[in-house]
Motif scaffolding. Structure first.
Motif, PDB file in Angstrom:
ATOM      1  N   LEU A 149       1.432  -1.413   0.093  1.00  0.00           N
ATOM      2  CA  LEU A 149      -0.161   0.027   0.193  1.00  0.00           C
ATOM      3  C   LEU A 149       0.595   1.652  -0.508  1.00  0.00           C
ATOM      4  O   LEU A 149       0.668   1.829  -0.591  1.00  0.00           O
ATOM      5  N   LEU A 150       1.375   1.170   0.718  1.00  0.00           N
ATOM      6  CA  LEU A 150       2.999   2.242   0.919  1.00  0.00           C
ATOM      7  C   LEU A 150       3.671   2.896  -0.671  1.00  0.00           C
ATOM      8  O   LEU A 150       3.580   3.596  -1.210  1.00  0.00           O
ATOM      9  N   GLU A 151       3.988   1.454  -1.265  1.00  0.00           N
ATOM     10  CA  GLU A 151       4.699   1.825  -2.053  1.00  0.00           C
ATOM     11  C   GLU A 151       3.564   2.084  -3.751  1.00  0.00           C
ATOM     12  O   GLU A 151       4.400   3.027  -3.809  1.00  0.00           O
ATOM     13  N   ALA A 152       2.250   1.456  -3.697  1.00  0.00           N
ATOM     14  CA  ALA A 152       1.134   2.047  -3.728  1.00  0.00           C
ATOM     15  C   ALA A 152       1.189   3.273  -3.989  1.00  0.00           C
ATOM     16  O   ALA A 152       0.758   4.046  -4.724  1.00  0.00           O
ATOM     17  N   LEU A 153       0.319   4.163  -3.067  1.00  0.00           N
ATOM     18  CA  LEU A 153       0.333   5.129  -2.147  1.00  0.00           C
ATOM     19  C   LEU A 153       1.128   6.284  -2.475  1.00  0.00           C
ATOM     20  O   LEU A 153       1.135   7.625  -2.903  1.00  0.00           O
ATOM     21  N   ARG A 154       2.414   6.185  -2.119  1.00  0.00           N
ATOM     22  CA  ARG A 154       3.641   6.922  -2.739  1.00  0.00           C
ATOM     23  C   ARG A 154       3.513   8.565  -1.469  1.00  0.00           C
ATOM     24  O   ARG A 154       4.192   9.284  -2.553  1.00  0.00           O
ATOM     25  N   THR A 155       2.801   8.680  -0.525  1.00  0.00           N
ATOM     26  CA  THR A 155       2.620   9.584   0.131  1.00  0.00           C
ATOM     27  C   THR A 155       3.642   9.239   0.824  1.00  0.00           C
ATOM     28  O   THR A 155       4.575   9.007   1.493  1.00  0.00           O
ATOM     29  N   ARG A 156       4.223  11.577   1.702  1.00  0.00           N
ATOM     30  CA  ARG A 156       5.120  11.783   2.980  1.00  0.00           C
ATOM     31  C   ARG A 156       4.448  10.643   3.765  1.00  0.00           C
ATOM     32  O   ARG A 156       5.141  10.804   4.599  1.00  0.00           O
ATOM     33  N   TRP A 157       3.196  11.042   3.794  1.00  0.00           N
ATOM     34  CA  TRP A 157       2.440  10.397   5.238  1.00  0.00           C
ATOM     35  C   TRP A 157       1.568   9.620   5.302  1.00  0.00           C
ATOM     36  O   TRP A 157       0.438   9.694   3.963  1.00  0.00           O
ATOM     37  N   VAL A 158       1.263   9.219   5.863  1.00  0.00           N
ATOM     38  CA  VAL A 158       0.247   7.602   6.258  1.00  0.00           C
ATOM     39  C   VAL A 158      -0.295   8.016   6.791  1.00  0.00           C
ATOM     40  O   VAL A 158       0.339   8.016   8.462  1.00  0.00           O
ATOM     41  N   SER A 159      -1.839   8.209   7.458  1.00  0.00           N
ATOM     42  CA  SER A 159      -2.709   7.947   8.776  1.00  0.00           C
ATOM     43  C   SER A 159      -4.047   6.399   8.680  1.00  0.00           C
ATOM     44  O   SER A 159      -3.805   6.345   7.877  1.00  0.00           O
ATOM     45  N   LEU A 160      -4.159   6.347  10.178  1.00  0.00           N
ATOM     46  CA  LEU A 160      -5.357   5.364  10.414  1.00  0.00           C
ATOM     47  C   LEU A 160      -5.866   5.707  11.480  1.00  0.00           C
ATOM     48  O   LEU A 160      -5.264   5.804  12.057  1.00  0.00           O
ATOM     49  N   LEU A 161      -6.631   4.858  11.491  1.00  0.00           N
ATOM     50  CA  LEU A 161      -7.782   3.918  12.431  1.00  0.00           C
ATOM     51  C   LEU A 161      -7.105   3.380  13.014  1.00  0.00           C
ATOM     52  O   LEU A 161      -7.872   2.148  12.362  1.00  0.00           O
ATOM     53  N   ALA A 162      -7.570   2.947  14.575  1.00  0.00           N
ATOM     54  CA  ALA A 162      -7.213   1.614  15.302  1.00  0.00           C
ATOM     55  C   ALA A 162      -7.986   2.001  16.620  1.00  0.00           C
ATOM     56  O   ALA A 162      -8.506   3.348  17.281  1.00  0.00           O
ATOM     57  N   MET A 163      -8.574   0.468  16.931  1.00  0.00           N
ATOM     58  CA  MET A 163      -9.263   0.446  18.386  1.00  0.00           C
ATOM     59  C   MET A 163      -8.371   0.808  19.592  1.00  0.00           C
ATOM     60  O   MET A 163      -7.197  -0.006  19.062  1.00  0.00           O
ATOM     61  N   PRO A 164      -8.731   1.150  20.137  1.00  0.00           N
ATOM     62  CA  PRO A 164      -7.568   1.666  21.530  1.00  0.00           C
ATOM     63  C   PRO A 164      -7.191   0.209  22.110  1.00  0.00           C
ATOM     64  O   PRO A 164      -8.515  -0.615  21.982  1.00  0.00           O
ATOM     65  N   GLY A 165      -6.479   0.563  22.989  1.00  0.00           N
ATOM     66  CA  GLY A 165      -6.282  -0.465  23.932  1.00  0.00           C
ATOM     67  C   GLY A 165      -4.960  -1.832  23.526  1.00  0.00           C
ATOM     68  O   GLY A 165      -3.989  -1.103  22.087  1.00  0.00           O
ATOM     69  N   ASP A 166      -4.363  -2.738  23.640  1.00  0.00           N
ATOM     70  CA  ASP A 166      -2.872  -3.592  23.130  1.00  0.00           C
ATOM     71  C   ASP A 166      -3.796  -4.877  22.121  1.00  0.00           C
ATOM     72  O   ASP A 166      -4.124  -5.869  22.952  1.00  0.00           O
ATOM     73  N   THR A 167      -3.493  -4.615  21.549  1.00  0.00           N
ATOM     74  CA  THR A 167      -4.517  -5.576  20.473  1.00  0.00           C
ATOM     75  C   THR A 167      -3.672  -6.087  19.359  1.00  0.00           C
ATOM     76  O   THR A 167      -2.702  -5.198  19.183  1.00  0.00           O
TER      77      THR A 167
END
Length: 180
Positions: free
Chosen positions: A127-145
């Motif tokens: 995904l990073l290779e395809a998107l090739r942006t300087r920054w990526v962000s995502l949302l995750a469920m809180p906690g130690d998963t």
């Protein structure tokens, strides 16, 4: 382990892949009551992917093994205002807040029996290779998963709490500076 192949797909492929993607996502989240309580369902995923596929720069990567999809991830290029929202934008690191090179990764899911084999990391790398942006962000469920431990290993840093709507759950917003 059988041979694994990663394939990139564009927005035009999503309709044909929706059933398989929903199945992978549902299996990956089996037993995760926090996900269901937060309102994330297979039906919501279908609507989400369909809506996100309309964004320019949409990329979906699927991992194939044994003739079926065993994992997938997708994201798209967006502006900081779109991704972080007006409320959170002021608290984002200035270099990420002002960038013209940001992508949001919306899903990363691997079938239960295939987890722990590096597939999530491989999907993320592609995904990073395809998107090739300087920054990526995502949302995750809180906690130690397991997902959060993966994101920590990949180098993501906590950027703040993110609410998906007035009554929506509070998620962890994670941010990564890429090598691009």
């Amino acid at each position: 382990m059988s041979t694994l192949a990663l394939r990139r797909h564009g927005a035009g492929d999503t309709a044909d892949l929706l059933d398989a993607l929903t199945e992978v996502w549902a299996e990956a989240h089996t037993g995760h009551d926090d996900v269901a309580r937060a309102g994330f369902t297979p039906e919501a995923l279908r609507r989400q992917i369909t809506g996100h596929a309309r964004h320019e720069g949409f990329v979906l990567v699927a991992a194939y093994a044994e003739g079926r999809i065993v994992g997938f991830g997708y994201g798209f290029i967006c502006t900081p205002l779109y991704w972080f929202g007006e409320q959170l934008l002021p608290s984002i690191a200035p270099e990420a807040r002002r960038t013209d090179s940001l992508a949001g990764i919306c899903e990363l899911a691997v079938r239960t029996g295939w987890q722990g084999q590096g597939i999530g990391s491989g999907l993320h790398r592609e995904l990073l290779e395809a998107l090739r942006t300087r920054w990526v962000s995502l949302l995750a469920m809180p906690g130690d998963t397991p997902a959060r431990r993966l994101y920590d290993r990949l180098g993501y840093r906590y950027a703040g709490p993110y609410r998906t709507g007035p009554d929506g759950p509070v998620l962890d917003l994670l941010l990564l500076r890429t090598p691009f």
